[in-house]
Design an enzyme around this catalytic site. Structure first.
Site, mmCIF file in Angstrom:
data_model
loop_
_atom_site.group_PDB
_atom_site.id
_atom_site.type_symbol
_atom_site.label_atom_id
_atom_site.label_comp_id
_atom_site.label_asym_id
_atom_site.label_seq_id
_atom_site.Cartn_x
_atom_site.Cartn_y
_atom_site.Cartn_z
ATOM 1 N N GLU A 65 -38.850 17.525 -9.100
ATOM 2 C CA GLU A 65 -37.444 17.798 -8.798
ATOM 3 C C GLU A 65 -36.604 16.539 -8.954
ATOM 4 O O GLU A 65 -37.139 15.438 -9.124
ATOM 5 C CB GLU A 65 -37.323 18.291 -7.344
ATOM 6 C CG GLU A 65 -37.796 17.225 -6.350
ATOM 7 C CD GLU A 65 -37.705 17.655 -4.878
ATOM 8 O OE1 GLU A 65 -37.867 18.845 -4.575
ATOM 9 O OE2 GLU A 65 -37.460 16.747 -4.056
ATOM 10 N N HIS A 67 -32.346 15.101 -7.573
ATOM 11 C CA HIS A 67 -31.168 15.389 -6.750
ATOM 12 C C HIS A 67 -30.316 14.151 -6.637
ATOM 13 O O HIS A 67 -30.746 13.053 -7.025
ATOM 14 C CB HIS A 67 -31.594 15.896 -5.359
ATOM 15 C CG HIS A 67 -32.856 15.273 -4.851
ATOM 16 N ND1 HIS A 67 -32.928 13.945 -4.515
ATOM 17 C CD2 HIS A 67 -34.115 15.778 -4.676
ATOM 18 C CE1 HIS A 67 -34.169 13.669 -4.129
ATOM 19 N NE2 HIS A 67 -34.922 14.760 -4.231
ATOM 20 N N HIS A 71 -34.581 8.740 -2.123
ATOM 21 C CA HIS A 71 -35.691 8.728 -1.159
ATOM 22 C C HIS A 71 -36.214 7.300 -1.017
ATOM 23 O O HIS A 71 -36.330 6.579 -2.012
ATOM 24 C CB HIS A 71 -36.884 9.541 -1.663
ATOM 25 C CG HIS A 71 -36.703 11.014 -1.733
ATOM 26 N ND1 HIS A 71 -36.189 11.776 -0.716
ATOM 27 C CD2 HIS A 71 -37.019 11.894 -2.715
ATOM 28 C CE1 HIS A 71 -36.191 13.049 -1.073
ATOM 29 N NE2 HIS A 71 -36.678 13.150 -2.285
ATOM 30 N N HIS A 105 -38.985 13.253 -9.943
ATOM 31 C CA HIS A 105 -40.086 12.653 -9.177
ATOM 32 C C HIS A 105 -41.086 13.704 -8.740
ATOM 33 O O HIS A 105 -40.740 14.880 -8.534
ATOM 34 C CB HIS A 105 -39.563 11.866 -7.974
ATOM 35 C CG HIS A 105 -38.672 12.639 -7.056
ATOM 36 N ND1 HIS A 105 -37.355 12.882 -7.341
ATOM 37 C CD2 HIS A 105 -38.908 13.222 -5.851
ATOM 38 C CE1 HIS A 105 -36.817 13.584 -6.348
ATOM 39 N NE2 HIS A 105 -37.743 13.818 -5.438
ATOM 40 N N CYS A 119 -40.998 9.629 4.331
ATOM 41 C CA CYS A 119 -39.880 9.707 3.391
ATOM 42 C C CYS A 119 -38.582 9.702 4.174
ATOM 43 O O CYS A 119 -38.340 10.587 4.993
ATOM 44 C CB CYS A 119 -39.993 10.972 2.542
ATOM 45 S SG CYS A 119 -38.617 11.163 1.386
HETATM 46 MN MN MN Z 1 -37.098 14.865 -3.631
#
Ligand code: MN
Length: 156
Positions: A65, A67, A71, A105, A119
């Site tokens: 995914e 975004h 992270h 990732h 995370c």
């Molecule tokens: Mn992610």
């Protein structure tokens, strides 16, 4: 969101934390991942970030995914491989991984043991996007990425 603060102390036992719900990674069954659990360790009403613990079972993998949010990851348990953008690295306990905005990732555990990682994310964040076929084709132009994706998409 109406939410209580965490108590000052919570005990650790076998990669579970006192009072923390142990959840499947995503409720949406159509999201492609394998054998991932999620625990939200810190989600405080007066902080702008959250700290979660994800654990990928042996040979499992997280969703591929990307975004807008970033992270900050610390590997807490085990070993595996991680893709960030077009880079793939072996990761082990205590390694750090920074995933910038919009980087594709994915985390993958080795066959023999789970891969667990902390995370940190913004409390307010956008939803992950999944790759289109065109995105996958573009990713596959990098040979190392193609080889990495083959291990998920065409398992032996
Ligand atoms: Mn992610």
């Amino acid at each position: 969101m109406d939410q209580d603060r965490s108590p000052p102390f919570r005990r650790f036992d076998d990669y579970r934390w006192e009072g923390v719900a142990h959840l499947p990674y995503k409720e949406d069954a159509t999201t492609p991942f394998k054998s991932v659990t999620r625990q939200v360790l810190f989600h405080e009403p007066d902080m702008g970030c959250e700290l979660r613990y994800f654990e990928v079972a042996p040979a499992g993998y997280s969703t591929l995914e990307r975004h807008e949010h970033a992270h900050a990851v610390l590997i807490l348990r085990g070993r595996g491989d991680c893709m960030v953008g077009t880079e793939i690295r072996h990761v082990e306990t205590n390694d750090l991984v920074s995933i910038p905005p919009w980087a594709w990732h994915q985390f993958r555990a080795t066959a023999g043991e789970p891969l667990g990682f902390l995370c940190m994310v913004n409390a307010l964040r956008d939803k992950p996007r999944l790759p289109t076929e065109a995105d996958r084709a573009a990713m596959r132009e990098t040979p190392a990425v193609a080889a990495f994706l083959d291990r998920t998409e065409r398992p032996a």
